[in-house]
Design a protein around this motif. Structure first.
Motif, PDB file in Angstrom:
ATOM      1  N   TYR A  12     -65.221  64.541   2.974  1.00  0.00           N
ATOM      2  CA  TYR A  12     -65.322  63.881   1.827  1.00  0.00           C
ATOM      3  C   TYR A  12     -64.883  62.532   1.597  1.00  0.00           C
ATOM      4  N   GLU A  13     -63.559  62.495   2.145  1.00  0.00           N
ATOM      5  CA  GLU A  13     -63.261  61.044   2.033  1.00  0.00           C
ATOM      6  C   GLU A  13     -63.956  59.977   2.682  1.00  0.00           C
ATOM      7  N   THR A  14     -64.513  60.193   4.019  1.00  0.00           N
ATOM      8  CA  THR A  14     -65.442  59.129   4.555  1.00  0.00           C
ATOM      9  C   THR A  14     -66.750  59.244   3.665  1.00  0.00           C
ATOM     10  N   ALA A  15     -67.040  60.242   3.014  1.00  0.00           N
ATOM     11  CA  ALA A  15     -68.411  60.142   2.371  1.00  0.00           C
ATOM     12  C   ALA A  15     -68.139  59.411   0.909  1.00  0.00           C
ATOM     13  N   LYS A  16     -66.985  59.477   0.465  1.00  0.00           N
ATOM     14  CA  LYS A  16     -66.759  58.765  -0.638  1.00  0.00           C
ATOM     15  C   LYS A  16     -66.918  57.276  -0.512  1.00  0.00           C
ATOM     16  N   VAL A  17     -66.055  56.830   0.615  1.00  0.00           N
ATOM     17  CA  VAL A  17     -66.030  55.359   0.781  1.00  0.00           C
ATOM     18  C   VAL A  17     -67.348  54.803   1.141  1.00  0.00           C
ATOM     19  N   ARG A  18     -68.185  55.569   2.081  1.00  0.00           N
ATOM     20  CA  ARG A  18     -69.482  55.100   2.424  1.00  0.00           C
ATOM     21  C   ARG A  18     -70.503  55.076   1.101  1.00  0.00           C
ATOM     22  N   ALA A  19     -70.348  55.981   0.364  1.00  0.00           N
ATOM     23  CA  ALA A  19     -71.043  56.172  -0.847  1.00  0.00           C
ATOM     24  C   ALA A  19     -71.096  55.020  -1.653  1.00  0.00           C
ATOM     25  N   LYS A  20     -69.748  54.495  -1.831  1.00  0.00           N
ATOM     26  CA  LYS A  20     -69.407  53.265  -2.712  1.00  0.00           C
ATOM     27  C   LYS A  20     -70.174  52.104  -2.139  1.00  0.00           C
ATOM     28  N   THR A  21     -69.894  51.924  -0.707  1.00  0.00           N
ATOM     29  CA  THR A  21     -70.570  50.530  -0.126  1.00  0.00           C
ATOM     30  C   THR A  21     -72.173  50.714  -0.223  1.00  0.00           C
ATOM     31  N   GLU A  22     -72.463  51.957   0.093  1.00  0.00           N
ATOM     32  CA  GLU A  22     -74.038  51.972   0.077  1.00  0.00           C
ATOM     33  C   GLU A  22     -74.410  52.291  -1.314  1.00  0.00           C
ATOM     34  N   MET A  23     -73.941  52.175  -2.416  1.00  0.00           N
ATOM     35  CA  MET A  23     -74.302  52.514  -3.540  1.00  0.00           C
ATOM     36  C   MET A  23     -75.075  53.748  -3.819  1.00  0.00           C
ATOM     37  N   ARG A  24     -74.489  54.858  -3.541  1.00  0.00           N
ATOM     38  CA  ARG A  24     -74.781  56.292  -3.419  1.00  0.00           C
ATOM     39  C   ARG A  24     -73.701  57.050  -4.253  1.00  0.00           C
ATOM     40  N   SER A  25     -74.130  58.309  -4.815  1.00  0.00           N
ATOM     41  CA  SER A  25     -73.207  59.073  -5.106  1.00  0.00           C
ATOM     42  C   SER A  25     -72.637  59.962  -3.830  1.00  0.00           C
ATOM     43  N   ILE A  26     -71.543  60.412  -4.068  1.00  0.00           N
ATOM     44  CA  ILE A  26     -70.907  61.317  -2.850  1.00  0.00           C
ATOM     45  C   ILE A  26     -72.183  62.348  -2.563  1.00  0.00           C
ATOM     46  N   PRO A  27     -72.836  63.207  -3.299  1.00  0.00           N
ATOM     47  CA  PRO A  27     -73.655  64.240  -2.863  1.00  0.00           C
ATOM     48  C   PRO A  27     -74.824  63.383  -2.230  1.00  0.00           C
ATOM     49  N   GLN A  28     -75.365  62.436  -2.848  1.00  0.00           N
ATOM     50  CA  GLN A  28     -76.273  61.694  -2.121  1.00  0.00           C
ATOM     51  C   GLN A  28     -76.038  61.092  -1.005  1.00  0.00           C
ATOM     52  N   GLN A  29     -74.668  60.748  -0.432  1.00  0.00           N
ATOM     53  CA  GLN A  29     -74.414  60.077   0.764  1.00  0.00           C
ATOM     54  C   GLN A  29     -74.483  61.161   1.814  1.00  0.00           C
TER      55      GLN A  29
END
Length: 70
Positions: A12-29
């Motif tokens: 979840y935390e990894t997805a949260k960081v990557r989602a922010k950098t790739e301009m996605r929501s966490i579920p989208q990531q």
């Protein structure tokens, strides 16, 4: 449709960081990772970078190319 699932806190935390950098929501990531992973498993002979780049290109909006009349 929305479905709740349990995932590991580290994922979840990894997805949260990557989602922010790739301009996605966490579920989208997470859905994106699942899509790339599924495509990679379906095509084990292809490099993961090729799979990722191909999926990204398919999502881009583009106009058909028209050859000029000669």
């Amino acid at each position: 449709m929305s479905v709740s699932i349990r995932i590991d806190d580290a994922l979840y935390e990894t997805a949260k960081v990557r989602a922010k950098t790739e301009m996605r929501s966490i579920p989208q990531q997470i859905a994106y990772w699942a899509k790339v992973g599924r495509a990679a498993l379906d095509n084990p002979d292809l490099p993961i970078e090729f799979v990722r780049d191909t999926l990204q290109a398919m999502e881009e909006e583009s106009e058909p190319f028209e050859f000029p009349d000669e």
